[in-house]
Motif scaffolding. Structure first.
Motif, short mmCIF file in Angstrom:
data_model
loop_
_atom_site.label_atom_id
_atom_site.label_comp_id
_atom_site.label_asym_id
_atom_site.label_seq_id
_atom_site.Cartn_x
_atom_site.Cartn_y
_atom_site.Cartn_z
N ALA A 257 47.37 23.44 13.19
CA ALA A 257 46.47 24.56 13.48
C ALA A 257 45.91 25.10 12.17
O ALA A 257 46.62 25.15 11.16
CB ALA A 257 47.22 25.67 14.22
N CYS A 258 44.64 25.49 12.20
CA CYS A 258 44.01 26.08 11.02
C CYS A 258 44.44 27.55 10.90
O CYS A 258 45.22 28.05 11.71
CB CYS A 258 42.49 25.98 11.11
N THR A 259 43.89 28.25 9.94
CA THR A 259 44.29 29.64 9.69
C THR A 259 43.98 30.55 10.88
O THR A 259 44.79 31.40 11.27
CB THR A 259 43.57 30.16 8.43
N PHE B 193 43.48 35.68 9.73
CA PHE B 193 43.01 35.91 8.37
C PHE B 193 41.60 35.40 8.08
O PHE B 193 41.00 35.80 7.08
CB PHE B 193 43.96 35.24 7.37
N CYS B 194 41.07 34.47 8.87
CA CYS B 194 39.82 33.79 8.51
C CYS B 194 38.61 34.53 9.07
O CYS B 194 38.53 34.82 10.26
CB CYS B 194 39.83 32.36 9.04
N LYS B 195 37.62 34.79 8.20
CA LYS B 195 36.45 35.56 8.61
C LYS B 195 35.51 34.77 9.53
O LYS B 195 34.69 35.35 10.21
CB LYS B 195 35.68 36.01 7.36
N LEU B 196 35.64 33.45 9.53
CA LEU B 196 34.76 32.65 10.40
C LEU B 196 35.37 32.42 11.78
O LEU B 196 34.71 31.89 12.67
CB LEU B 196 34.49 31.29 9.74
N ALA B 197 36.60 32.83 11.95
CA ALA B 197 37.32 32.48 13.18
C ALA B 197 36.81 33.26 14.39
O ALA B 197 36.36 34.39 14.28
CB ALA B 197 38.80 32.72 13.00
N ILE B 198 36.94 32.60 15.52
CA ILE B 198 36.62 33.23 16.80
C ILE B 198 37.90 33.44 17.60
O ILE B 198 37.98 34.36 18.41
CB ILE B 198 35.61 32.33 17.57
N GLY C 193 40.00 27.43 14.80
CA GLY C 193 39.56 28.74 15.26
C GLY C 193 38.06 28.89 15.37
O GLY C 193 37.57 29.95 15.80
N CYS C 194 37.29 27.87 14.99
CA CYS C 194 35.82 27.96 15.03
C CYS C 194 35.25 26.55 14.99
O CYS C 194 36.01 25.58 14.94
CB CYS C 194 35.32 28.81 13.87
N PRO C 195 33.93 26.38 14.96
CA PRO C 195 33.37 25.01 14.96
C PRO C 195 33.61 24.22 13.69
O PRO C 195 33.37 23.02 13.65
CB PRO C 195 31.87 25.24 15.18
N SER D 196 36.08 22.38 10.90
CA SER D 196 37.15 21.47 11.32
C SER D 196 38.27 21.44 10.30
O SER D 196 38.74 20.39 9.91
CB SER D 196 36.59 20.07 11.55
N CYS D 197 38.72 22.63 9.90
CA CYS D 197 39.78 22.68 8.89
C CYS D 197 41.04 21.98 9.38
O CYS D 197 41.80 21.46 8.59
CB CYS D 197 40.06 24.12 8.50
N ALA D 198 41.27 21.98 10.67
CA ALA D 198 42.46 21.29 11.20
C ALA D 198 42.08 19.97 11.88
O ALA D 198 42.80 19.48 12.75
CB ALA D 198 43.24 22.19 12.15
#
Ligand code: SF4
Length: 548
Positions: free
Chosen positions: A424-426, A430-435, A466-468, A470-472
């Motif tokens: 799982a990504c952040t 904590f992440c400002k781009l996350a949804i 958490g968003c489009p 693809s950190c994970a």
């Protein structure tokens, strides 16, 4: 004559892509302007001299949202802002007064003292937070700018740093955690990773790239550092004359417009790696697209030029010699690419790979892992590209004891398929781009699937983003979950996921299929995944894996 910016036809495009080598030196967007105004590396001294003393409000906005990244610092998301506001608020409205800090761990290589130092920094300055990332870094949260110089001092005292851990720079170089000890290793890439680090990281030569630049250099026969999805990869092969070296691949990347790295068809000897890496990086710096940020990764240049033209420019303009042709990597069907479990090393010791939950640990736990390694005679701990850890050099007689000590901390040496292969990504914490939220969701999902499907027989990768972005690595997961708002049964907009199915790397790489309508709310996620997995079990043919 290298190909021109937007086509290989020779015609100069009507609007330049901002490529320096074609004369477009004037910044075409705000990011480029900021980089031109001042080298990102210069922010280090300002943090030490000014910002850490005068506090958060003294920080120049161009440093805060730009150059801080060159030193591994991002503002984290202010608490309490839901995912629906991610795209509609201005960046400053999402900013917290605290920072995420990424500690750079090239090749994932840590000593006991280094891991302990990170643990202590976390407990002293980061509210005991820590995540092992799929780039082999450790990420801390809740960092105050006032504490950054003391943190850097402590990191430096053990040979670590946050230099170019983020930003438009050459970021951490992935390397096999078993480099130098794996019985099946093709070549030990440690010297090459160290050389590049010493020669180029923190140098103004590459401190203004068009965008981030991810490298992987590994001689692992399991190809654990995912050469397919890095901007540049050196992947171990046996060369034309029987000596070990590397296959060179360029242009891999996920996120929007995912692309697998393209082989240049060249063989690189170990002693050439640093020079060739610098050549590829320089081609990107000089010819990379800078006009539109979403087209600024090296994959767009590779897509535009093709691998043959890229190789020609690299050899003629940057290296001054031709590389020999070489073989491609030799992957095996169904190969597990992580390094989990207890296995013998080639020198008589053993390595012990273990799985925290979705990379989430804590400073206390990192210090405890350092202690466990030390108590069992090891001074070498490694992070992996799958959010996991490995302790090296454990004697046979200590294996039962170290396994018990790790598992007592919920660090599983024999994890279920779900614990082993869920990342799982952040996420929104904590992440400002996350949804949407991801870490807790991932952890809960593991628990539920272990309870509901305790004997699930096949490896299955489940990655949550958490968003489009693809950190994970959602596009290359068997089940990739892309965070977004979805409509629940009562017509409300709630946190959920778009589902991508059937992605993977290895012998037959493919991006997961996004099927319209394949969405689930976060609350229904365990039910949804259980249905998908049961359907697979009911319908599969003998020996069919989830990926096939
Ligand atoms: Fe943030 Fe999106 Fe990356 Fe997750 S995938 S860490 S939400 S940018």
């Amino acid at each position: 004559m290298p190909p021109t910016s937007a086509s290989t036809s020779g015609a100069r495009p009507r609007r330049g892509e901002g490529q320096w080598a074609l004369g477009y030196r004037e910044p075409l967007n705000k990011n480029e302007e900021n980089k031109k105004n001042d080298d990102g590396l210069n922010v280090q001294q300002r943090i030490i001299d000014i910002y850490s003393k005068a506090g958060f409000d003294s920080i120049d906005p161009a440093d805060l949202r730009g150059r801080f990244r060159w030193l591994g610092l991002y503002t984290q998301r202010a608490p309490g802002i839901d995912g629906g506001k991610t795209a509609v608020l201005e960046p400053e409205e999402l900013d917290d007064r605290y920072f995420m800090m990424r500690v750079r761990i090239d090749g994932g290589q840590l000593s006991v003292a280094q891991l302990r130092a990170i643990g202590e920094i976390s407990t002293s300055y980061a509210r005991d937070t820590a995540d092992v990332t799929d780039r082999q870094n450790v990420q801390l949260h809740w960092i105050r700018v006032e504490d950054v110089p003391a943190i850097w001092e402590k990191l430096e005292s053990v040979g670590l740093s946050t230099m170019e851990a983020c930003g438009d720079t050459p970021r951490v170089i992935l390397g096999c955690p078993l480099a130098g000890i794996d019985a099946d290793e093709i070549v030990d890439a440690t010297p090459q990773i160290q050389q590049i680090n010493e020669e180029y990281v923190g140098s103004s030569l590459f401190s203004n790239l068009p965008r981030k630049f991810k490298s992987s250099i590994s001689g692992c026969s399991a190809y654990c550092t995912n050469h397919e999805i890095n901007d540049v990869s050196f992947a171990g092969v046996v060369g034309p004359d029987g000596t070990p070296g590397y296959d060179l691949l360029v242009g891999g990347g996920l996120s929007t417009n995912p692309m697998f790295a393209q082989r240049l068809g060249a063989f690189v000897r170990p002693d050439q790696v640093s020079e060739v890496w610098a050549g590829v990086t320089a081609v990107f710096r000089d010819y990379g697209f800078r006009r539109l940020r979403h087209r600024a990764r090296i994959k767009f240049l590779i897509k535009d030029w093709g691998p043959e033209a890229f190789r020609e420019v690299l050899e003629k303009e940057y290296l001054g010699y031709a590389l020999p042709d070489g073989p491609e990597v030799d992957m095996r069907e169904g190969q597990q690419r992580d390094h989990i479990g207890v296995h013998p090393q080639r020198d008589g010791g053993n390595y012990v790979g273990f799985a925290p939950r979705v990379g989430r640990v804590s400073g206390t736990l990192l210090s405890r892992i350092a202690g466990i390694a030390e108590e069992h005679g090891s001074d070498r701990i490694r992070t992996t590209a799958d959010q996991k850890l490995v302790v090296l050099d454990v004697e046979d007689r200590r294996l039962d004891s170290i396994t018990a000590a790790l598992e007592a901390e919920d660090l599983q040496v024999r994890p279920s398929v779900f614990r082993r292969q869920t990342m799982a990504c952040t996420g929104i914490e904590f992440c400002k781009l996350a949804i949407v939220e991801t870490k807790d969701r991932g952890s809960e999902l593991i628990d539920e699937l272990e309870r509901r499907l305790p004997d699930f027989p096949e490896p299955v990768t489940i990655n949550l983003n958490g968003c489009p972005n693809s950190c994970a690595r959602i596009q290359v997961a068997d089940i990739g979950l892309k965070g977004q708002l979805v409509t629940d049964a009562d017509g409300r907009q709630v946190e959920g996921f778009q589902v991508h199915l059937g992605g993977g790397m290895g012998l037959t790489p493919s991006f997961g299929r996004k099927v319209r309508g394949l969405k689930t709310t976060s609350a229904e996620l365990p039910d949804y995944i259980e249905r998908v997995l049961r359907r697979f079990l009911d319908g599969r043919e003998e020996d069919e894996s989830f990926a096939s």
